[in-house]
Structure formats: structure tokens, C-alpha cells
Design a protein around this motif. Structure first.
Motif, PDB file in Angstrom:
ATOM      1  N   LYS A 218       3.438 -20.917 102.056  1.00 43.61           N
ATOM      2  CA  LYS A 218       4.208 -21.336 103.179  1.00 43.61           C
ATOM      3  C   LYS A 218       4.269 -22.736 103.255  1.00 43.61           C
ATOM      4  N   THR A 219       5.485 -23.022 103.615  1.00 45.78           N
ATOM      5  CA  THR A 219       5.764 -24.654 103.883  1.00 45.78           C
ATOM      6  C   THR A 219       6.594 -24.965 104.879  1.00 45.78           C
ATOM      7  N   ASN A 220       6.640 -26.221 105.356  1.00 41.43           N
ATOM      8  CA  ASN A 220       7.839 -26.447 106.396  1.00 41.43           C
ATOM      9  C   ASN A 220       8.694 -27.303 105.853  1.00 41.43           C
ATOM     10  N   ASN A 221       8.423 -27.935 104.709  1.00 38.01           N
ATOM     11  CA  ASN A 221       9.156 -28.957 104.097  1.00 38.01           C
ATOM     12  C   ASN A 221      10.427 -28.086 103.702  1.00 38.01           C
ATOM     13  N   LYS A 222      11.790 -28.657 104.343  1.00 36.64           N
ATOM     14  CA  LYS A 222      13.018 -28.079 103.966  1.00 36.64           C
ATOM     15  C   LYS A 222      13.421 -27.784 102.570  1.00 36.64           C
ATOM     16  N   ALA A 223      13.116 -29.007 101.733  1.00 36.90           N
ATOM     17  CA  ALA A 223      13.561 -28.972 100.231  1.00 36.90           C
ATOM     18  C   ALA A 223      12.698 -28.089  99.505  1.00 36.90           C
ATOM     19  N   GLU A 224      11.440 -27.989  99.808  1.00 37.08           N
ATOM     20  CA  GLU A 224      10.512 -27.047  99.179  1.00 37.08           C
ATOM     21  C   GLU A 224      11.087 -25.555  99.440  1.00 37.08           C
ATOM     22  N   LEU A 225      11.170 -25.266 100.784  1.00 38.85           N
ATOM     23  CA  LEU A 225      11.394 -23.954 101.275  1.00 38.85           C
ATOM     24  C   LEU A 225      12.577 -23.351 100.419  1.00 38.85           C
ATOM     25  N   LEU A 226      13.596 -24.266 100.092  1.00 40.73           N
ATOM     26  CA  LEU A 226      14.643 -23.940  99.368  1.00 40.73           C
ATOM     27  C   LEU A 226      14.566 -23.404  98.067  1.00 40.73           C
ATOM     28  N   GLY A 227      13.435 -24.598  97.565  1.00 37.96           N
ATOM     29  CA  GLY A 227      12.940 -24.144  96.119  1.00 37.96           C
ATOM     30  C   GLY A 227      12.131 -22.839  96.066  1.00 37.96           C
ATOM     31  N   ILE A 228      11.534 -22.472  97.309  1.00 39.57           N
ATOM     32  CA  ILE A 228      10.744 -21.228  97.007  1.00 39.57           C
ATOM     33  C   ILE A 228      11.812 -20.074  97.272  1.00 39.57           C
ATOM     34  N   GLU A 229      12.728 -20.262  97.967  1.00 42.72           N
ATOM     35  CA  GLU A 229      13.530 -19.253  98.041  1.00 42.72           C
ATOM     36  C   GLU A 229      14.358 -18.956  96.695  1.00 42.72           C
ATOM     37  N   LYS A 230      14.834 -20.238  95.986  1.00 44.36           N
ATOM     38  CA  LYS A 230      15.050 -19.785  94.773  1.00 44.36           C
ATOM     39  C   LYS A 230      14.050 -19.010  93.836  1.00 44.36           C
ATOM     40  N   SER A 231      12.940 -19.417  93.989  1.00 44.77           N
ATOM     41  CA  SER A 231      11.900 -18.684  93.083  1.00 44.77           C
ATOM     42  C   SER A 231      11.809 -16.990  93.378  1.00 44.77           C
ATOM     43  N   TYR A 232      12.392 -16.738  94.602  1.00 42.59           N
ATOM     44  CA  TYR A 232      12.316 -15.227  94.956  1.00 42.59           C
ATOM     45  C   TYR A 232      13.404 -14.693  94.181  1.00 42.59           C
ATOM     46  N   GLN A 233      14.472 -15.557  94.361  1.00 45.24           N
ATOM     47  CA  GLN A 233      15.734 -15.065  93.686  1.00 45.24           C
ATOM     48  C   GLN A 233      15.507 -14.857  92.178  1.00 45.24           C
ATOM     49  N   GLU A 234      14.852 -15.684  91.733  1.00 43.79           N
ATOM     50  CA  GLU A 234      14.521 -15.772  90.130  1.00 43.79           C
ATOM     51  C   GLU A 234      13.720 -14.474  89.832  1.00 43.79           C
ATOM     52  N   ILE A 235      12.801 -14.211  90.708  1.00 46.84           N
ATOM     53  CA  ILE A 235      11.997 -13.063  90.419  1.00 46.84           C
ATOM     54  C   ILE A 235      12.848 -11.655  90.348  1.00 46.84           C
ATOM     55  N   LYS A 236      14.019 -11.705  91.252  1.00 44.23           N
ATOM     56  CA  LYS A 236      14.636 -10.507  91.220  1.00 44.23           C
ATOM     57  C   LYS A 236      15.548 -10.536  89.780  1.00 44.23           C
ATOM     58  N   ARG A 237      16.179 -11.785  89.529  1.00 43.71           N
ATOM     59  CA  ARG A 237      17.059 -11.639  88.351  1.00 43.71           C
ATOM     60  C   ARG A 237      16.295 -11.752  86.846  1.00 43.71           C
ATOM     61  N   ALA A 238      15.010 -12.267  86.877  1.00 41.84           N
ATOM     62  CA  ALA A 238      14.566 -12.221  85.537  1.00 41.84           C
ATOM     63  C   ALA A 238      14.155 -10.702  84.993  1.00 41.84           C
ATOM     64  N   HIS A 239      14.155 -10.818  83.725  1.00 43.60           N
ATOM     65  CA  HIS A 239      13.817  -9.549  83.052  1.00 43.60           C
ATOM     66  C   HIS A 239      12.208  -9.473  82.699  1.00 43.60           C
ATOM     67  N   ILE A 240      11.664 -10.584  82.712  1.00 43.22           N
ATOM     68  CA  ILE A 240      10.281 -10.564  82.272  1.00 43.22           C
ATOM     69  C   ILE A 240       9.616 -11.681  83.179  1.00 43.22           C
ATOM     70  N   LEU A 241       8.429 -11.331  83.887  1.00 37.64           N
ATOM     71  CA  LEU A 241       7.693 -12.370  84.696  1.00 37.64           C
ATOM     72  C   LEU A 241       6.344 -12.506  84.210  1.00 37.64           C
ATOM     73  N   ILE A 242       6.100 -13.894  84.118  1.00 37.37           N
ATOM     74  CA  ILE A 242       4.657 -14.471  83.474  1.00 37.37           C
ATOM     75  C   ILE A 242       3.987 -15.037  85.087  1.00 37.37           C
ATOM     76  N   VAL A 243       3.075 -14.216  85.203  1.00 35.60           N
ATOM     77  CA  VAL A 243       2.417 -14.384  86.643  1.00 35.60           C
ATOM     78  C   VAL A 243       0.959 -15.342  86.180  1.00 35.60           C
ATOM     79  N   VAL A 244       1.118 -16.756  86.646  1.00 33.81           N
ATOM     80  CA  VAL A 244       0.179 -17.518  86.397  1.00 33.81           C
ATOM     81  C   VAL A 244      -0.647 -17.816  87.477  1.00 33.81           C
TER      82      VAL A 244
END
Ligand SMILES: Cc1cc2nc3c(=O)[nH]c(=O)nc-3n(C[C@H](O)[C@H](O)[C@H](O)COP(=O)(O)OP(=O)(O)OC[C@H]3O[C@@H](n4cnc5c(N)ncnc54)[C@H](O)[C@@H]3O)c2cc1C
Ligand SMILES: Nc1nc2c(ncn2[C@@H]2O[C@H](COP(=O)(O)OP(=O)(O)O)[C@@H](O)[C@H]2O)c(=O)[nH]1
Ligand SMILES: [Mg+2]
Lengths: 448, 609
Positions: A279-305
């Protein structure tokens, strides 16, 4: 405008410095041209390889020693009598051969003309022709695998099946309308609705399993996800360094996703480093996190670290990850004292470069498993024409199903289905006017 | 009035001949109708019903073109039923059971009181031509009769041969002699002929049936007429018909005695229609079906003669009877007449142009069963078109041609002249590629202008047609201007009706009920709105075809010199000699690339000449 009566000849290989060149000829004069070129009287056997000297008109001495294959109509690529001649490399010999064949009554083929003839003679459908045209451009084994599948008729067969299912509904519907004097029963209405939904599902499935130009089939996306500061970027860099070669590397902001194409053994993988999820209030970071979720959707394999408990993170993200293949990594083992190890978790230290090799081996296994599923199920739609038509079929069929559900108007529903059937035809084997076909085939290269 | 003062001859007083003669007269011409038996004019050879699936669309179109079939059916109907009500209104099909005595009587009266039609009882046995034009017909009794044009509508009569079991004898239909000589004359003049067959079920004696064991089948409770020219409100006393079912014993008897069927023993060479199969066909082809539905229909009001719909056969009389007696209710059944099959000559219609005139003999027209069709409605529709064209031909005017996108009649004629028939042709709605546009409810919209322009409507018909349009426009105006208030918004009525569950009838103000054509107008407006999306689609398709229809192929176009045509395409094109590129494109086996090729070359030809 192609003239289908002419004998056509073209260089089938790319002009340039090569060991061999292949010249292709199609038309009624194939046999005659074979005889004149080789100065033999007996006519060639189909599908035999002849190694012979070849001669230009009025010349005593041969200009090359070539291998020639004669294919007899209709058992040839174009469906007509054909010759394929391999000559020694270099443009001089190839040109001389083509000139000689032109002197013997053929003309230079236009782009796509061989495929066009094959299409007209029902040897291939349009999907196959388009795949043939694209295979020269395929730059990786996966694309060419799919293209070959289409050339062999895989995609056509799949589409033909769903077209057949539409046609079956049409036949049953027409029978109901034109031959059955009794009114339609609720059961029959139900049956129609069911068949419609089934056809719809078939199309949806084909589209789901289809890759397009933008959505390249070659792509196998592996994303590294987890909370901030657990060592995702460290792992990313480490894998890049270990990989045999780096194809491209694209740099975003630290809060954006970063991706790079790598090979692990022969596996071609797009590796993605994502912003940490929190969770974050930083706008730029929020955007990044949003992208991360999109990437989770799009990727075929996920490495959870994670540096504590990757399984817990996996569980928290479950509703995004769904059934995707995941690899669990516990990082920073150099800081840990316990030696307790769980199965299915890879224990690594990026800092100390420990445990990376087993992880790579495992990634390769995952890749192969994914890929084999891919190869049995996926199709490659090579151009906009195919993509647009298939999407339109899906959309129109969806509408038709909806309308039938609302109105129960069988005659209207069949009218929709006839249009959809026409769309299938334009996709597979259009009966379009010649001009339209030409504009499709014109985009091919000469010799195809 | 006739161009060379010689009359037009209509040979045959069946459904085709009747509409032909009447069309000529409405358009201001006159003709001589020659028929073998004056009392048999308009006779219904087979079932006592007009309309039904696919066919009712033809009856409506005949009506819109001023023809008489729908009007006479309304007059003589004894049961009215709309079929396909649950399958979409484009395919609703009105079927009227008619009184077999009243119908021909009424039709004959219409013909006999028409001063432009002269009826002669005789038989056309030959004709003669001069410079590829017909100049006279030869009558059996009266000898040669000069004519400007002739329409052949001989039905099942040409060398007709009836089969009942192992017996066969010459007849035009039961109780009437065949017509002989004309086929031979046609052949002498180079017209190809072939052989087809059709069958009819037995007629049962009413008193021999145990009615308690049958099931009653009623007509509709509210009924519509076929014709716009039938007086409203349309009220009729309706009579029920009855049903029984075949069973395993029936099938067994037929199985055991199949060799007695003329059709199965190979005695009949003509090909019968697949879709109107005989009972022996049904039992052999649909083995999985344990039982078939049969209708017991009175042939006329209070008739003792019952038509057994669904049991067409050429089994021997004894086997027919034995099989039927295994059905509960028919244990003691007696025949007034056994079922029979009839074989007859026809002239394959690819030899005709779209106006139904021979491509080789000018002034010679063909309509009805002789063109290989089956059914009263198909015959009547062709009759109308051939009549109009015969008159136009004598006046040296352009032919009257209905396109595929205008009507089922257009579809039928185009099919007939471009396809190779291998069984009798009957109308199906699926034969049209524009089914949602060619509806019964909009037949007047589609055809009124054409009918008016050709002069096919009489004064009364014109009056009613324009009244209908006037009233329809009133309803349309209301729909396009009136707003409906719903819970939270208002919408135009026209938009509101688009919803499947909303009917115009339920929202239109009461005062509109006073309109003479209230029901028809409301229904038509509503249907147009509900089908709007589909119609737009169909019109786009029509437009793309139009271009081909307009491209005419010159007569005697030389396909042999066209390089690039396959031999197969060449021989088909040579045989059928299509008049337009559109027709050519519908010949089976002709490819789009062939059409392009012909297209380019006809442009060349027309530039050269
Ligand atoms: C046994 C039988 C079974 C049938 N079964 C079916 C069926 O199952 N379904 C169906 O749709 N239709 C059926 N029909 C067909 C239907 O009756 C015809 O399609 C329809 O009547 C054809 O109309 P028409 O005007 O062409 O000829 P018809 O109605 O047959 O009329 C022909 C007229 O021409 C006259 N005529 C004939 N030759 C000459 C001549 N040389 N000179 C002068 N006049 C002549 C005759 O006297 C007669 O009046 C059947 C007909 C028969 C006879
Ligand atoms: N001790 C230890 N520190 C590590 C290890 N991997 C990464 N780090 C450190 O953890 C911090 C965050 O690393 P980074 O890769 O940026 O994490 P990210 O935010 O998940 O991308 C950095 O200071 C790294 O040096 C490891 O294996 N052991
Ligand atoms: Mg990072």
C-alpha cells in the motif's frame, strides 16, 4: 491481374551469395521445358530427382549441372504441372536459367502468383497461403512451428469445425422452418440455444488460444513479484548475468517494470522485474504497483520472492495469480541461521550467489511444460485480416445468441448465422471477386 | 389491339393457365384459353388446401400482383391455420383448406364472366414456327389456330401415365385423358423434355371411418385472409379435420408388400419429389420413426370424400386398404378412390429466360408443372408471370422480370432457369437469401409499384392497395411521433417496439382500430421495426449482388473462345446460356473467377459492337 493460363517462373530463393538457388516453374509447359533444358527426349517421371546438365537455347555447352524435380498436376504445390530446379549459387546462373525458361514460353511470376494458383486450384486455403507467405519472416522456432501447423491445415481444420457447427444449426433450423408443420417445442428451442452457445464457446476458445502479431507467440513471460526490498531486482540482475546472452534490455524508472529477453539454454524468455507490491500514497509508485498487477495477469510464469515466507505471499496474491505456474523463492538465506528446508521452495542468496543453478534448471522445466501446452493448443493469426475477421465472428455470434434468447425468432437467428457463415468463408476460402484476392496475394513475395 | 391481331393462346385451364389468362386481361390484352375439359378448370388435383409452408408466401405475392388464387381461397376456405407461428414472423405460413367443389366453380365463374378471355374446349397437339417464332397452334378438333404467342400450361397431362400397384394406364390425372402429341412436337423443335412423377393419397369414404377414435384438429380461433381484396372483417365458419397415426402393423404390411409399389418395383422411371414422400418412401427412408401422422381432411363442406393427407402412395389398392385397416378408427375403411402415382413429361426450364419464354422459340411460353415444379401455388405464380410476358412480347415491350430480391416468385423463376432440376421443384423459404425482407406482411410494399407499372391491378385492387398504404402510413406516423412514458424516461414508440416483449397492438390508441386494414397495418409497421437491423444487413448484401444482375451477357456469347474456363464450366454455361452475370454466378460449379473472366469479356464484346 494474374493470368492463370501462362506458364510462370521465378527464383524461389533470396537473391544473394548462396550455395544454391532454386527456380520454380508452374504451367502446362513444364514437361516440354524440362526436355528442352536437359536436351532429353523421354519425359520426366513425377517426383524424381534428376541430376542433369542444363542448356540455354541454341547453345551447345551446358551452363550448369542442376538437380530437377518434375511434379505432375494435380500433385504439386500449385496443382499444375511444375518444375523445381536447383542450380549453383550466384545470380548469373539463376538469371540465365530464368531467361532460358522465358525464351521457352514462360513469363516471370508476379508476387504471390504461385500461392494464388494453389489457392485457385483448391490446393490450399487462404489461411494456409498467408502462413506460407509469413513463414519466411518467422525469426524464431516457435513462430515457425505455428506457421507450419497452419500450413498443414491445423488452423483451417479448427475453424472448419466451428463453421460446421454453425452449418449444422442452419440445417436443423431450415428443417424446422420448411419441413415441420408442427410448432416448435420448448425442448427444441432449448436445443437450438444450447447448440448456439456451444458454437460460441468454440470460437471463444480458438481466440483465447490464438496469438497475434502484437501478442507474439514467441513470448514466454516470466515475472518476478513480491514485496519491496526482498531482493527482486537483485535476482533479476543475477539471472541476467547468468543467462547465456542478453538480447535487449529496456530500462524504466525504478518504480516501473523492467524487462529483458534472455535465453536459458535454448529457451527464449522475457524476464520482468516488477515494483514491490504494498500500500502506498505515492502516485508514481501506485502506478508502478498497478503495472505489477497487470504483469501478474499477463505473465505465463511467476517467480514469487520473499525474504521470510514466499508461500504466505503466494496465498495473499492467489486471487490475482489464479492457476498460473509459480516458482517460490526464499531470498537472503545468508542472513538465516536455521537449516529447515521446505519442498517446492528455492532457497537462494543473491548476495552470495547461492542456490541459483537449481532455480534456473527448474525454470527451464516450467518453460518446457508451458511450451508444450502452447504447441498443442495455440494458433498464430498472422495478420490483421485474420484477427479482425475472427474477432468479428465472435462478436456477431455473441449477439446472435443473445437475440435468439430474447426473441426466440428462429428465422431471424438463421439470418444472423448465414452472415456468420459467410464470414467464416471469407476467413478460410473467400469466394471474393478476383480483384480482392489479388490485393491479398500481392503482399506476398515473388516465388511464393 | 393485338399487335398483329392474332390472339395469345393459353394451353391449359389449370392454376397456371388461369393466372396467365387473367394477367393478360388485367393488362388490357385478351386471349383464348384452350383446355381439354371446361368443367375441370381450376380443379385441385391433389390436396384440398392452398398455401402452407413456403407456398403461402407465393399466394400473397400473387395477390399483390393482382392474381386470383388468394382471393378464391379466402372465398372457398373451410379451415384456416397459420403454421410456423413459433418460428419467426418472416416464415409464418397461412394454410387454407378449401372446398374442392367451390374453388374451381368460383374460379371458372371469374374466367367465364371476363370478356377478354375466350374459353375453348379442345386440345393443343402441336404448333408451328416461322423464323424462330411461334405462329400457330394445332388443335385436335379445330385444326390450326394462328396466334401471336402461346403459353403451355399442360400440368401433369403430357403423356400422363397413372400407376396403381402393378396396373398402369394413360391419363392426365384420375378420370381425365392424357394430352398426346405436344411433347413430340416440342422435341421436334429442339426442346428437351424429361419425365417426372408425383403421387396422391387415397380418398376415403366418410361413413366407413370410426371418428371416435380419431383426434380433432381445429383451425385458428382468429383467422386472416390471404387476399388484401377480401372483405374485412374476415369471418368464416370453419370445419375441423382429424388425425390418426400409423403404427408398427401398418409398416409391416407395407414392408411385406413393397414389391406391389410401382415406385419400388422400378416401374416408374420419372423422379418424384424427395420432400413430399410417399408412405412407402417414409417407411423405408425414416426407419427409426415408429409412427407417421395422417390427416383426414374433408374435400369439401360436408363431403363424404375424405382426403388422407400424408399417405401418398402407388401401392396396389388391396395393400393400401389392408395397411390402413390396421389403424384404429380405420378398421372398416372403404375407398372412394385409391391413391395413385402419375408420371408425366416436363420441359427442363433452363431452356427459358427470366420471362418464362423459350430461349429458342420466340413467343412460346411455359408455366406450371410442365416446368418441373409441383404445387398449385408454384404453377399459379409462373402462370401470372408468363401471361404478363406473353402480352408484353406481342406488344414488343420489355419483359416483366421479378428479381430474386423482390419476391419468392423471382427466386423460384431464377432457380428454375439457372439450376439443373433432378426432382420436382417446390417453394421453400430457405431458397431465398433475403428471407427477412421477403415476408408475407410486406408483399404489397415490395410488389405494388411493379404491379401498378405493368397494369397488373384492376380498379378495385388499386383502390384497396392504396387504402392499405394510406392506413399503414397513419400507423407509421403515430409510431414515429408518439412518445411513450416509462418509469423514468420517455421514448419514441418506434424505439419502444424494438423490444421483443412490446407489441404495437398493446400501445396504439383505440381510435386506430377503426381503420379498415387495422390488423395488417399494425402488423406490417411493427414487423418492419422489429426486423430493421436484419433488413439493413440483407439490403447491403442485395446491393452487392445487384451489379451482377445488371450485367447482361450477349445472346450466343461464345464461351468456347474464353481461355481460362474449365471444360466443366464451359459446358454448363453453354447448356444454360445465362442472360446475366448474376444468373451465371448461380449455376452450380461456376467459380467467382469464372464470373470475373466472363465479366471482362462481355465488356470487350460490347465495346467492339
Ligand atoms: C396425382 C397428382 C398428385 C399431385 N400431388 C401433389 C403434391 O403432393 N403436392 C403438390 O404440391 N402438388 C401435387 N400435385 C400437383 C398439382 O396438382 C399441380 O402442381 C398443379 O395443379 C399444376 O398446375 P398446372 O396449372 O401446371 O397444371 P394442372 O393443374 O395439372 O392443369 C393442367 C390443365 O391443362 C389442361 N391441358 C393439359 N394438356 C392440354 C393440352 N394439350 N391442350 C389443352 N389443355 C390441356 C388440362 O385439361 C388441365 O386443365 C399433384 C397432381 C396430381 C395429378
Ligand atoms: N543479505 C542479503 N541482502 C540481500 C540479498 N539480496 C538482496 N539483498 C539486499 O536487499 C535490499 C533490497 O534489494 P532489491 O533487490 O533492491 O530488492 P527489491 O526491492 O525487492 O527489488 C538491497 O539492499 C540488497 O542489497 C541477499 O541474498 N542477502
Ligand atoms: Mg526493485
Amino acid at each position: 491481374m494474374y493470368d492463370r493460363l501462362d506458364n510462370i517462373v521465378a527464383l524461389a530463393t533470396i537473391p544473394g551469395k548462396s550455395a544454391l538457388n532454386v527456380i520454380r516453374l508452374s504451367g502446362e509447359k513444364s514437361k516440354y521445358i524440362f526436355a528442352s533444358l536437359t536436351k532429353t527426349q523421354t519425359s520426366p517421371q513425377p517426383n524424381h530427382v534428376y541430376l542433369k546438365y542444363i542448356y540455354a537455347l541454341q547453345e551447345k555447352d551446358p551452363f550448369d549441372f542442376a538437380s530437377l524435380v518434375y511434379y505432375q498436376a494435380p500433385k504439386s504445390f500449385t496443382g499444375e504441372d511444375s518444375l523445381e530446379i536447383s542450380v549453383h549459387g550466384g545470380i548469373i546462373i539463376a538469371n540465365k536459367l530464368i531467361e532460358t525458361i522465358v525464351d521457352l514460353g514462360a513469363r516471370q511470376a508476379l508476387p504471390g502468383e504461385f500461392s494464388y494458383r494453389a489457392f485457385c486450384n483448391n490446393k490450399i486455403d487462404l489461411l494456409q497461403a498467408e502462413a506460407i507467405s509469413s513463414i519466411v519472416e518467422a525469426n524464431n522456432s516457435v513462430d515457425s512451428y505455428y506457421l507450419l501447423n497452419t500450413i498443414k491445415g491445423g488452423l483451417s481444420k479448427k475453424l472448419q469445425e466451428s463453421k460446421d457447427s454453425i452449418e449444422n444449426i442452419l440445417i436443423e433450423g431450415e428443417h424446422e422452418i420448411d419441413f415441420t408443420e408442427e410448432e416448435i417445442s420448448a425442448k427444441t428451442v432449448q436445443k437450438f440455444h444450447h447448440s448456439l452457445q456451444k458454437s460460441q464457446q468454440q470460437i471463444i476458445d480458438i481466440l483465447l488460444k490464438s496469438y497475434t502479431v502484437e501478442k507474439k507467440a514467441s513470448e514466454m513471460r516470466v515475472a518476478i513479484i513480491g514485496l519491496p526490498n526482498v531482493g527482486k531486482s537483485s535476482l533479476f540482475n543475477l539471472l541476467l548475468g547468468k543467462s547465456r546472452s542478453i538480447v535487449t534490455s529496456e530500462q524504466g524508472t525504478t518504480r516501473d517494470t523492467v524487462e529483458a529477453d534472455i535465453y536459458i539454454d535454448t529457451a527464449f524468455i522475457t524476464l520482468i522485474d516488477t515494483a514491490g507490491l504494498r500500500k502506498t500514497n505515492n502516485k508514481a509508485e501506485l502506478l508502478g504497483i498497478e503495472k505489477s498487477y497487470q504483469e501478474i495477469k499477463r505473465a505465463h510464469i511467476l517467480i514469487v520472492v520473499d525474504d521470510k515466507n514466499p508461500l504466505k505471499i503466494l496465498k495473499q496474491l492467489n486471487k490475482y495469480i489464479k492457476k498460473k505456474t509459480t516458482v517460490l523463492v526464499l531470498n537472503k538465506i545468508d542472513l538465516k541461521t536455521t537449516n529447515k528446508k521446505e519442498e517446492n521452495i528455492f532457497y537462494v542468496s543473491c548476495k552470495k550467489n547461492q542456490g541459483i543453478n537449481p532455480l534456473l534448471t527448474h525454470l527451464l522445466t516450467c518453460y518446457k511444460k508451458e511450451r508444450s501446452e502452447f504447441q498443442s493448443q495455440y494458433f498464430y493469426l498472422v495478420n490483421k485480416r485474420q484477427q479482425t475477421l475472427l474477432k468479428r465472428i465472435k462478436q456477431d455470434l455473441g449477439l446472435a445468441v443473445q437475440k435468439y434468447k430474447n426473441t426466440k425468432d428462429l428465422s431471424a437467428c438463421l439470418s444472423d448465422l448465414y452472415l456468420i457463415r459467410d464470414q467464416f468463408n471469407s476467413l478460410i476460402r473467400p469466394s471474393e471477386k478476383e480483384e480482392i484476392l489479388h490485393s491479398i496475394f500481392k503482399g506476398f513475395c515473388v516465388g511464393k | 389491339m393485338l399487335e398483329n391481331n392474332k390472339p395469345i393462346v393459353v394451353a391449359g385451364g389449370g392454376h397456371a393457365g388461369i393466372e396467365a389468362a387473367l394477367a393478360i386481361s388485367r393488362m388490357g390484352g385478351s386471349c383464348i384459353l384452350i383446355t381439354m375439359d371446361k368443367k375441370a378448370i381450376g380443379r385441385l388435383s391433389c390436396n384440398p388446401a392452398i398455401g402452407g409452408l413456403g407456398k403461402s408466401h407465393l399466394v400473397k405475392e400473387i395477390d399483390a400482383l393482382g392474381g386470383t388464387m388468394g382471393f378464391c381461397s379466402d372465398f372457398s376456405g373451410i379451415q384456416f391455420k397459420t403454421l410456423n407461428k413459433t418460428k419467426g414472423r418472416a416464415v409464418w405460413a397461412l394454410r387454407a383448406q378449401v372446398d374442392k367443389k367451390t374453388y374451381p366453380k368460383y374460379v371458372s365463374k371469374i374466367l367465364k364472366t371476363n370478356s377478354r378471355i375466350k374459353i375453348v374446349e379442345d386440345e393443343v397437339v402441336a404448333f408451328s414456327i416461322k423464323k424462330e417464332r411461334i405462329v400457330s397452334v394445332k388443335l385436335k378438333k379445330e385444326g390450326f389456330l394462328e396466334c401471336s404467342a402461346a403459353i403451355i400450361t399442360c400440368g401433369t397431362f403430357l403423356n400422363g401415365l397413372i400407376h396403381i400397384g402393378k396396373n398402369s394406364f394413360s391419363a392426365g390425372r384420375m378420370g381425365e385423358p392424357p394430352a398426346q402429341g405436344l411433347t413430340e412436337c416440342l422435341r421436334e423443335h429442339g426442346i428437351k423434355t424429361g419425365r417426372l412423377k408425383t403421387g396422391t393419397p387415397p380418398r376415403l369414404s366418410k361413413n366407413s371411418i370410426d371418428w371416435k377414435q380419431t383426434e380433432e384438429a381445429q383451425g385458428d380461433s382468429t383467422i386472416e385472409p390471404f387476399s388484401l381484396f377480401t372483405k374485412r372483417p374476415f369471418k368464416k365458419k370453419q370445419e375441423p379435420c382429424y388425425t390418426v397415426r400409423t403404427n408398427a402393423s401398418v409398416h409391416k404390411i407395407i414392408h411385406k408388400n413393397i414389391q406391389s409399389s410401382a415406385m419400388f418395383s422400378g416401374k416408374i422411371k420419372g423422379v418424384g419429389p424427395r420432400y413430399c414422400p410417399s408412405i412407402e418412401d417414409k417407411i423405408f427412408r425414416f426407419k427409426e420413426n415408429p409412427s407417421h401422422l395422417l390427416f383426414l381432411e374433408p374435400e369439401w363442406s360436408n363431403s363424404n370424400q375424405i382426403y388422407l393427407n400424408g399417405f401418398s402412395t402407388s401401392l396396389s389398392e388391396a395393400v393400401q386398404k389392408q395397411a390402413l385397416r390396421a389403424i384404429p378408427g380405420l378398421e372398416k375403411v372403404e375407398f372412394i378412390r385409391p391413391g395413385y402415382a402419375i408420371e408425366y413429361d416436363y420441359a427442363p426450364p433452363y431452356q427459358l429466360n427470366a420471362g418464362l419464354m423459350s430461349k429458342t422459340i420466340k413467343g412460346l411460353f411455359f408455366a406450371g408443372q410442365i416446368n418441373g415444379t409441383s404445387g398449385y401455388e408454384e404453377a399459379a405464380a409462373q402462370g401470372l408471370v408468363s401471361g404478363a410476358n406473353a402480352l408484353l412480347y406481342t406488344q414488343k415491350k420489355d419483359p416483366f422480370i421479378l428479381s430474386r430480391d423482390s419476391s419468392y416468385i423471382g427466386v423460384m423463376i431464377d432457380d428454375l432457369i439457372t439450376t439443373h432440376l433432378d426432382e420436382p421443384y417446390r417453394m421453400f423459404t430457405s431458397r431465398s437469401e433475403h428471407r427477412l425482407s421477403l415476408r408475407p406482411d410486406n408483399c404489397y410494399e415490395r410488389l405494388a409499384d411493379i404491379a401498378q407499372n405493368q397494369g397488373l391491378l384492376n380498379l378495385n385492387q388499386k383502390k384497396h392497395t392504396s387504402l392499405f398504404f394510406k392506413e399503414k402510413n397513419k400507423v407509421l406516423n403515430w409510431v414515429n411521433q408518439h412518445k411513450i412514458t416509462l418509469k423514468n424516461k420517455t421514448v419514441l414508440a418506434a424505439k419502444h417496439i424494438k423490444r421483443p416483449e412490446i407489441s404495437l397492438l398493446s400501445i396504439i390508441p383505440k381510435e386506430y382500430k377503426k381503420l379498415y386494414f387495422f390488423k395488417e397495418a399494425v402488423f406490417s409497421v411493427e414487423t418492419n421495426i422489429k426486423y430493421e437491423g436484419y433488413i439493413v444487413n440483407e439490403q447491403q448484401r442485395m446491393a452487392s449482388i445487384q451489379k451482377l444482375e445488371k450485367a447482361r451477357i450477349p445472346k450466343n456469347f461464345n464461351y468456347n473462345q474464353l481461355q481460362g474456363l474449365s471444360n466443366e464450366s464451359r459446358s454448363r454455361l453453354n447448356k444454360i446460356q445465362p442472360e446475366t452475370l448474376g444468373q451465371a454466378s448461380r449455376i452450380s460449379g461456376i467459380r467467382p473467377t469464372d464470373i470475373t473472366l466472363i465479366g471482362i469479356n462481355i465488356k470487350k464484346v460490347s465495346r467492339e459492337t
